[in-house]
Design a protein around this motif. Structure first.
Motif, short mmCIF file in Angstrom:
data_model
loop_
_atom_site.label_atom_id
_atom_site.label_comp_id
_atom_site.label_asym_id
_atom_site.label_seq_id
_atom_site.Cartn_x
_atom_site.Cartn_y
_atom_site.Cartn_z
N THR A 111 40.02 42.19 30.79
CA THR A 111 40.40 42.54 32.16
C THR A 111 41.27 41.44 32.75
O THR A 111 40.90 40.27 32.68
N ASP A 112 42.40 41.82 33.28
CA ASP A 112 43.31 40.86 33.91
C ASP A 112 42.88 40.67 35.36
O ASP A 112 43.09 41.54 36.20
N ARG A 113 42.26 39.52 35.62
CA ARG A 113 41.76 39.18 36.95
C ARG A 113 42.25 37.78 37.29
O ARG A 113 41.59 36.79 36.98
N LYS A 134 47.28 40.92 45.21
CA LYS A 134 46.58 40.49 44.00
C LYS A 134 46.39 41.69 43.07
O LYS A 134 45.74 42.66 43.43
N PHE A 180 45.06 43.70 39.62
CA PHE A 180 43.99 43.73 38.63
C PHE A 180 44.32 44.79 37.59
O PHE A 180 44.81 45.87 37.94
N ILE A 187 42.14 46.62 34.68
CA ILE A 187 40.77 46.75 34.19
C ILE A 187 40.77 47.55 32.89
O ILE A 187 41.26 48.69 32.85
#
Length: 267
Positions: A24-26, A55, A57, A59
């Motif tokens: 996950t890109d967080r 921002k 995200f 997922i």
């Protein structure tokens, strides 16, 4: 395996028919929006500071179904869940399992392809929080000894949030977030003139009032019921500093109750 996402909107990923996984890109922080000006014959540039942009995200998700028919049913139901009644992406809270006490307000943004292999459908869900900060899922005055809160959450239980004010008053307040907070104040009762100083900034309401005044420091609004009464203020709104501070109330003819609402704000 624990789901990366605890809640998306008012449902868990399991209730929506899919799982969320570790890829996950967080980002730690969203990208900066820099304000600079280049000047001829001067090396570099003038730096006027920066803000944070939205921002993003991404997922990692996957539907797991008995067959391709059930898979398509879950895909169609989730597609509808992402949209409002007019077919536009709707904004909803996103809560990560690793931080169940705070949420981002996100909506679907980008494209949403899916790989279909019988009853298995992996996909990457692109979301964006146009407000790049996370906020406590609890308002200050919602927390009491019966609240179900994470054991490691920074908060005081049964902290007073409503005060009886009949004259000048200094109210101690603790902001448990990591960033300055914008409260919502509800003043019910009567006064001839009211001054409230938060974070060193004085907010003045210069007209006699009998009723309920709501000052929203995030939206910078003042309302009595549905009536906009911002014209009766000096249009200055402060912010609650991180940690302990003092809210100073002053004025004349004061006989009211003051309620302080705050969703703590986090980077």
């Amino acid at each position: 395996m624990m789901s990366v996402v605890a809640y998306f909107g008012d449902k868990t990923p399991r209730e929506l028919g899919f799982g969320t996984f570790r890829k996950t890109d967080r980002p730690i922080l969203s990208s900066t929006v820099d304000r600079t000006a280049a000047v001829p014959y001067m090396p570099g540039a003038y730096d006027f500071g920066a803000d944070l942009g939205p921002k993003p995200f991404n997922i990692e998700c996957a539907f797991v179904a008995r067959n391709s028919i059930q898979l398509q049913e879950r895909v169609s139901a989730f597609a509808a869940y992402l949209l409002d009644g007019f077919g536009r992406p709707r904004t909803m809270p996103l809560i990560f399992s690793a931080q169940p006490d705070r949420q981002y307000m996100v909506r679907y943004s980008g494209s949403l392809p899916i790989d279909r292999v019988a009853g298995f459908g992996p996909f990457m869900l692109p979301l964006i929080a146009h407000d790049p900060y996370a906020y406590s899922i609890y308002d200050l005055d919602e927390i009491d000894v019966d609240s179900l809160i994470p054991v490691d959450m920074d908060v005081s239980v049964d902290l007073a949030s409503t005060y009886s004010v009949t004259g000048p008053m200094a109210i101690p307040f603790t902001n448990f977030g990591t960033l300055n907070g914008a409260p919502v104040l509800q003043i019910s009762g009567a006064f001839s003139y009211l001054s409230i100083t938060i974070g060193g900034v004085e907010t003045i309401y210069n007209t006699a009032l009998s009723g309920t005044l709501v000052l929203d420091f995030a939206r910078k609004t003042a309302r009595v019921g549905s009536t906009n009464v911002l014209r009766n203020t000096n249009r200055r709104f402060g912010a609650l500093p991180v940690g302990d501070s003092i809210i100073v109330v002053n004025g004349s003819g004061i006989n009211c109750s003051l309620s302080i609402g705050l969703h703590a704000k986090y980077a």
